[in-house]
Design a protein around this motif. Structure first.
Motif, PDB file in Angstrom:
ATOM      1  N   ASP A 132       0.821  -1.203   0.000  1.00  0.00           N
ATOM      2  CA  ASP A 132       0.000   0.000   0.000  1.00  0.00           C
ATOM      3  C   ASP A 132       0.861   1.262   0.000  1.00  0.00           C
ATOM      4  OD1 ASP A 132      -2.247  -1.580   0.053  1.00  0.00           O
ATOM      5  OD2 ASP A 132      -2.548  -1.428   2.219  1.00  0.00           O
ATOM      6  N   ALA A 133       2.011   1.207   0.680  1.00  0.00           N
ATOM      7  CA  ALA A 133       2.873   2.377   0.786  1.00  0.00           C
ATOM      8  C   ALA A 133       3.610   2.682  -0.506  1.00  0.00           C
ATOM      9  CB  ALA A 133       3.876   2.185   1.923  1.00  0.00           C
ATOM     10  N   VAL A 134       3.936   1.637  -1.278  1.00  0.00           N
ATOM     11  CA  VAL A 134       4.823   1.838  -2.436  1.00  0.00           C
ATOM     12  C   VAL A 134       4.144   1.625  -3.784  1.00  0.00           C
ATOM     13  CG1 VAL A 134       6.788   1.079  -1.041  1.00  0.00           C
ATOM     14  CG2 VAL A 134       5.657  -0.568  -2.549  1.00  0.00           C
ATOM     15  N   ALA A 135       2.904   1.141  -3.801  1.00  0.00           N
ATOM     16  CA  ALA A 135       2.270   0.750  -5.065  1.00  0.00           C
ATOM     17  C   ALA A 135       2.226   1.886  -6.076  1.00  0.00           C
ATOM     18  CB  ALA A 135       0.860   0.232  -4.800  1.00  0.00           C
ATOM     19  N   ARG A 136       2.071   3.111  -5.606  1.00  0.00           N
ATOM     20  CA  ARG A 136       1.966   4.248  -6.529  1.00  0.00           C
ATOM     21  C   ARG A 136       3.257   4.493  -7.310  1.00  0.00           C
ATOM     22  NH1 ARG A 136      -0.820   8.707  -7.993  1.00  0.00           N
ATOM     23  NH2 ARG A 136       0.302  10.688  -8.090  1.00  0.00           N
ATOM     24  N   GLY A 137       4.351   3.914  -6.857  1.00  0.00           N
ATOM     25  CA  GLY A 137       5.625   4.120  -7.548  1.00  0.00           C
ATOM     26  C   GLY A 137       5.940   3.076  -8.600  1.00  0.00           C
ATOM     27  N   TRP A 138       4.933   2.355  -9.076  1.00  0.00           N
ATOM     28  CA  TRP A 138       5.159   1.244 -10.018  1.00  0.00           C
ATOM     29  C   TRP A 138       5.877   1.678 -11.296  1.00  0.00           C
ATOM     30  CZ3 TRP A 138       2.931   2.005 -14.772  1.00  0.00           C
ATOM     31  CH2 TRP A 138       1.882   2.930 -14.846  1.00  0.00           C
ATOM     32  N   ALA A 139       5.729   2.940 -11.682  1.00  0.00           N
ATOM     33  CA  ALA A 139       6.326   3.397 -12.950  1.00  0.00           C
ATOM     34  C   ALA A 139       7.783   3.795 -12.819  1.00  0.00           C
ATOM     35  CB  ALA A 139       5.525   4.570 -13.514  1.00  0.00           C
ATOM     36  N   ILE A 140       8.279   3.941 -11.586  1.00  0.00           N
ATOM     37  CA  ILE A 140       9.658   4.425 -11.399  1.00  0.00           C
ATOM     38  C   ILE A 140      10.682   3.529 -12.104  1.00  0.00           C
ATOM     39  CG2 ILE A 140      11.442   4.978  -9.698  1.00  0.00           C
ATOM     40  CD1 ILE A 140       9.167   5.619  -7.722  1.00  0.00           C
ATOM     41  N   PRO A 141      10.608   2.188 -11.968  1.00  0.00           N
ATOM     42  CA  PRO A 141      11.632   1.357 -12.611  1.00  0.00           C
ATOM     43  C   PRO A 141      11.408   1.111 -14.098  1.00  0.00           C
ATOM     44  CG  PRO A 141      10.145  -0.034 -11.354  1.00  0.00           C
ATOM     45  CD  PRO A 141       9.730   1.390 -11.089  1.00  0.00           C
ATOM     46  N   THR A 142      10.391   1.716 -14.687  1.00  0.00           N
ATOM     47  CA  THR A 142      10.180   1.515 -16.130  1.00  0.00           C
ATOM     48  C   THR A 142      11.086   2.409 -16.965  1.00  0.00           C
ATOM     49  OG1 THR A 142       8.425   3.182 -16.269  1.00  0.00           O
ATOM     50  CG2 THR A 142       7.751   0.940 -15.725  1.00  0.00           C
ATOM     51  N   ALA A 143      11.669   3.437 -16.348  1.00  0.00           N
ATOM     52  CA  ALA A 143      12.396   4.461 -17.097  1.00  0.00           C
ATOM     53  C   ALA A 143      13.765   3.972 -17.562  1.00  0.00           C
ATOM     54  CB  ALA A 143      12.560   5.715 -16.245  1.00  0.00           C
ATOM     55  N   GLU A 321      12.745  -0.373   2.015  1.00  0.00           N
ATOM     56  CA  GLU A 321      12.129  -1.271   1.034  1.00  0.00           C
ATOM     57  C   GLU A 321      11.939  -0.652  -0.356  1.00  0.00           C
ATOM     58  OE1 GLU A 321      11.036  -0.884   4.095  1.00  0.00           O
ATOM     59  OE2 GLU A 321      10.570  -2.819   5.031  1.00  0.00           O
ATOM     60  N   PRO A 322      11.428   0.601  -0.468  1.00  0.00           N
ATOM     61  CA  PRO A 322      11.258   1.168  -1.815  1.00  0.00           C
ATOM     62  C   PRO A 322      12.564   1.228  -2.613  1.00  0.00           C
ATOM     63  CG  PRO A 322      10.033   2.457  -0.218  1.00  0.00           C
ATOM     64  CD  PRO A 322      10.872   1.502   0.559  1.00  0.00           C
ATOM     65  N   THR A 323      13.685   1.425  -1.925  1.00  0.00           N
ATOM     66  CA  THR A 323      14.981   1.462  -2.600  1.00  0.00           C
ATOM     67  C   THR A 323      15.241   0.146  -3.312  1.00  0.00           C
ATOM     68  OG1 THR A 323      15.838   2.904  -0.857  1.00  0.00           O
ATOM     69  CG2 THR A 323      17.456   1.855  -2.301  1.00  0.00           C
ATOM     70  N   TRP A 324      15.058  -0.952  -2.583  1.00  0.00           N
ATOM     71  CA  TRP A 324      15.360  -2.267  -3.148  1.00  0.00           C
ATOM     72  C   TRP A 324      14.322  -2.683  -4.180  1.00  0.00           C
ATOM     73  CZ3 TRP A 324      19.946  -2.009  -1.963  1.00  0.00           C
ATOM     74  CH2 TRP A 324      20.390  -1.642  -0.704  1.00  0.00           C
ATOM     75  N   LEU A 325      13.075  -2.227  -4.012  1.00  0.00           N
ATOM     76  CA  LEU A 325      12.041  -2.550  -5.001  1.00  0.00           C
ATOM     77  C   LEU A 325      12.326  -1.873  -6.338  1.00  0.00           C
ATOM     78  CD1 LEU A 325       8.845  -2.314  -2.762  1.00  0.00           C
ATOM     79  CD2 LEU A 325       9.872  -4.382  -3.702  1.00  0.00           C
ATOM     80  N   VAL A 326      12.711  -0.585  -6.274  1.00  0.00           N
ATOM     81  CA  VAL A 326      13.068   0.124  -7.509  1.00  0.00           C
ATOM     82  C   VAL A 326      14.279  -0.535  -8.166  1.00  0.00           C
ATOM     83  CG1 VAL A 326      13.960   2.301  -8.450  1.00  0.00           C
ATOM     84  CG2 VAL A 326      12.082   2.330  -6.793  1.00  0.00           C
ATOM     85  N   LEU A 327      15.280  -0.862  -7.365  1.00  0.00           N
ATOM     86  CA  LEU A 327      16.483  -1.504  -7.900  1.00  0.00           C
ATOM     87  C   LEU A 327      16.167  -2.856  -8.514  1.00  0.00           C
ATOM     88  CD1 LEU A 327      19.569  -0.947  -5.554  1.00  0.00           C
ATOM     89  CD2 LEU A 327      19.325  -0.382  -7.974  1.00  0.00           C
ATOM     90  N   ALA A 328      15.355  -3.664  -7.813  1.00  0.00           N
ATOM     91  CA  ALA A 328      15.004  -4.989  -8.342  1.00  0.00           C
ATOM     92  C   ALA A 328      14.230  -4.860  -9.650  1.00  0.00           C
ATOM     93  CB  ALA A 328      14.173  -5.762  -7.311  1.00  0.00           C
ATOM     94  N   GLY A 329      13.305  -3.888  -9.693  1.00  0.00           N
ATOM     95  CA  GLY A 329      12.559  -3.682 -10.929  1.00  0.00           C
ATOM     96  C   GLY A 329      13.471  -3.343 -12.095  1.00  0.00           C
ATOM     97  N   LEU A 330      14.475  -2.494 -11.836  1.00  0.00           N
ATOM     98  CA  LEU A 330      15.399  -2.089 -12.892  1.00  0.00           C
ATOM     99  C   LEU A 330      16.414  -3.176 -13.231  1.00  0.00           C
ATOM    100  CD1 LEU A 330      15.989   1.617 -11.810  1.00  0.00           C
ATOM    101  CD2 LEU A 330      15.029   0.887 -13.993  1.00  0.00           C
ATOM    102  N   LEU A 331      17.083  -3.711 -12.216  1.00  0.00           N
ATOM    103  CA  LEU A 331      18.210  -4.617 -12.451  1.00  0.00           C
ATOM    104  C   LEU A 331      17.784  -6.044 -12.796  1.00  0.00           C
ATOM    105  CD1 LEU A 331      20.687  -3.457  -9.639  1.00  0.00           C
ATOM    106  CD2 LEU A 331      20.454  -2.629 -11.989  1.00  0.00           C
ATOM    107  N   ILE A 332      16.576  -6.428 -12.377  1.00  0.00           N
ATOM    108  CA  ILE A 332      16.084  -7.775 -12.698  1.00  0.00           C
ATOM    109  C   ILE A 332      14.987  -7.703 -13.761  1.00  0.00           C
ATOM    110  CG2 ILE A 332      14.975  -9.859 -11.789  1.00  0.00           C
ATOM    111  CD1 ILE A 332      16.183  -9.162  -9.053  1.00  0.00           C
ATOM    112  N   GLY A 333      13.975  -6.889 -13.493  1.00  0.00           N
ATOM    113  CA  GLY A 333      12.836  -6.838 -14.405  1.00  0.00           C
ATOM    114  C   GLY A 333      13.167  -6.324 -15.785  1.00  0.00           C
TER     115      GLY A 333
END
Length: 421
Positions: A132-143, A321-333
């Motif tokens: 709930d806290a981070v869901a709004r940032g879903w687009a950050i790792p798409t860039a 947590e948001p730091t690692w989520l953004v990183l995982a989205g970029l570096l893995i996804g």
């Protein structure tokens, strides 16, 4: 590549310097840094951060240094990006037209779906509170940061490798999608879509009066007296006025005003050919659109310095947590998504890859494209309110520079053969 190197090097260096100053400043004296960033330039201004009363109505606005850079001056950066997208789509030899762009576009889709899936999937795994806290940032790792990705891509593949052009196509398509995401999913306030009529009206008026009508009156006359008079006597000023009206329309409509110049870009007279994405050679074209881009080049370099200074000041203690989520989205996804969707386009749908490019190169391209930095920072700033979650997400965008080292390692492990340009 028509000497793209100088363009992106200039943009990258100033941006890095600004970001590094901000990072050091925020960790040495956070209070003075944030006071500087939010310094009020003009209270009760016609533009700026809105202040609301109990009824939800805007009572007044405050123009801060942060607003000036992020919401007003960054509009010029996005206008240049939009210019490249527009030419890539509209011109006959545009790089995003025809079959040659099909596989990069599939890879772009994977480079967005993959990060979103990883980001939201891991957030859900961490629990509903985190989600709930981070869901709004879903687009950050798409860039994908075009400038930095290009620099790293050259180091990994060599300037003459077809994968570098593929990477540029992917990055510019990624930016186009990012502009749409910002406009649709991240409004800057309460939506008032009727104000978009001001932007639309400004775009239509400037196109028909100062572009279409002179060309219409010059039909069959090779001397083109009307078009020449408009170009020599009025220059870019009609489009500057229209840009101001369009920007204001976006602000009042509740859509992020940094996108406010986008409707004006297609109305400006442009060349019938392009030399490539962010090509330095285009400064020698005489059309008004390329002339304006050349005028804006150095101011935008300075704007990007201040963008880095305004947005990269994050304390290391904010890592969470948001730091690692953004990183995982970029570096893995990003690498996995680019590889899978690239295979879908190139082999399953038989759209093919550029000559001299291997399937495994798609994975390496995905690693390079995982450098989100500029646009990731921008999306983080609009996705979350100022505070710990925003700071943590920004740190993930900054840490995406790790993708540069990963890309170099991936190039070695996959035995990329560098091709000098």
């Amino acid at each position: 590549m028509y000497r793209v190197w100088n363009f992106v090097t200039n943009y990258s260096l100033l941006l890095i310097i600004g970001a590094l100053i901000a990072l050091v400043w925020a960790n040495v004296d956070a209070a003075s840094y944030h006071h500087f960033v939010e310094f009020p330039l003009w209270d009760h201004a016609p533009i700026g951060h809105a202040h609301y009363n109990d009824a939800g109505e805007v009572t007044y606005r405050t123009l801060t240094l942060h607003y000036l850079v992020n919401d007003l001056l960054m509009a010029f950066f996005f206008a240049i990006a939009a210019k490249e997208v527009w030419e890539a789509v509209i011109l006959k030899e545009g790089s995003l037209r025809g079959k040659k762009a099909a596989t990069p576009l599939f890879a772009t889709a994977g480079g967005m779906i993959g990060p979103i899936s990883v980001y939201l999937g891991l957030a859900l795994f961490l629990g509903s509170d985190v989600y709930d806290a981070v869901a709004r940032g879903w687009a950050i790792p798409t860039a994908t940061d075009i400038a930095f990705s290009y620099l790293v891509g050259r180091l990994v593949f060599g300037a003459g490798h077809p994968a570098v052009r593929f990477l540029l196509l992917l990055a510019i398509a990624d930016d186009a999608a990012g502009l749409i995401i910002l406009a649709v999913f991240y409004p800057s306030g309460d939506l008032a879509p009727e104000w978009l009529l001001l932007s639309l009206g400004a775009a239509l008026a400037v196109f028909f009066i100062f572009n279409w009508l002179p060309r219409r009156r010059d039909a069959g006359n090779q001397d083109r007296p009307n078009s020449t008079w408009v170009r020599e006597k009025l220059g870019f000023w009609p489009y500057a006025v229209a840009a101001c009206a369009s920007w204001y329309g976006f602000m009042m409509a509740g859509i992020h005003p940094a996108l406010g110049l986008l409707p004006i870009v297609p109305t400006i007279p442009h060349a019938d050919r392009a030399f490539g994405i962010f090509s330095e050679a285009e400064q020698y074209l005489t059309d008004l659109l390329n002339h304006i881009e050349h005028i804006l080049k150095h101011p935008v370099e300075i704007i990007l310095f201040f963008f880095g200074l305004m947005n990269a000041g994050v304390e290391f203690s904010s890592i969470s947590e948001p730091t690692w989520l953004v990183l995982a989205g970029l570096l893995i996804g990003k690498p996995v998504g680019v590889l899978l969707f690239g295979i879908l386009g190139a082999h399953v749908l038989r759209l093919g890859l550029p000559a001299g490019m291997r399937t495994i190169d798609l994975f390496v391209i995905g690693c390079v494209a995982a450098i989100g930095f500029t646009v990731s920072l921008f999306i983080a700033a609009v996705a979350f309110d100022a505070g710990p979650v925003q700071d943590a997400a920004k740190m993930g965008a900054l840490f995406s520079f790790a993708a540069a080292g990963i890309s170099l390692l991936a190039g070695i492990l996959t035995r990329v053969k560098k091709i000098p340009g």
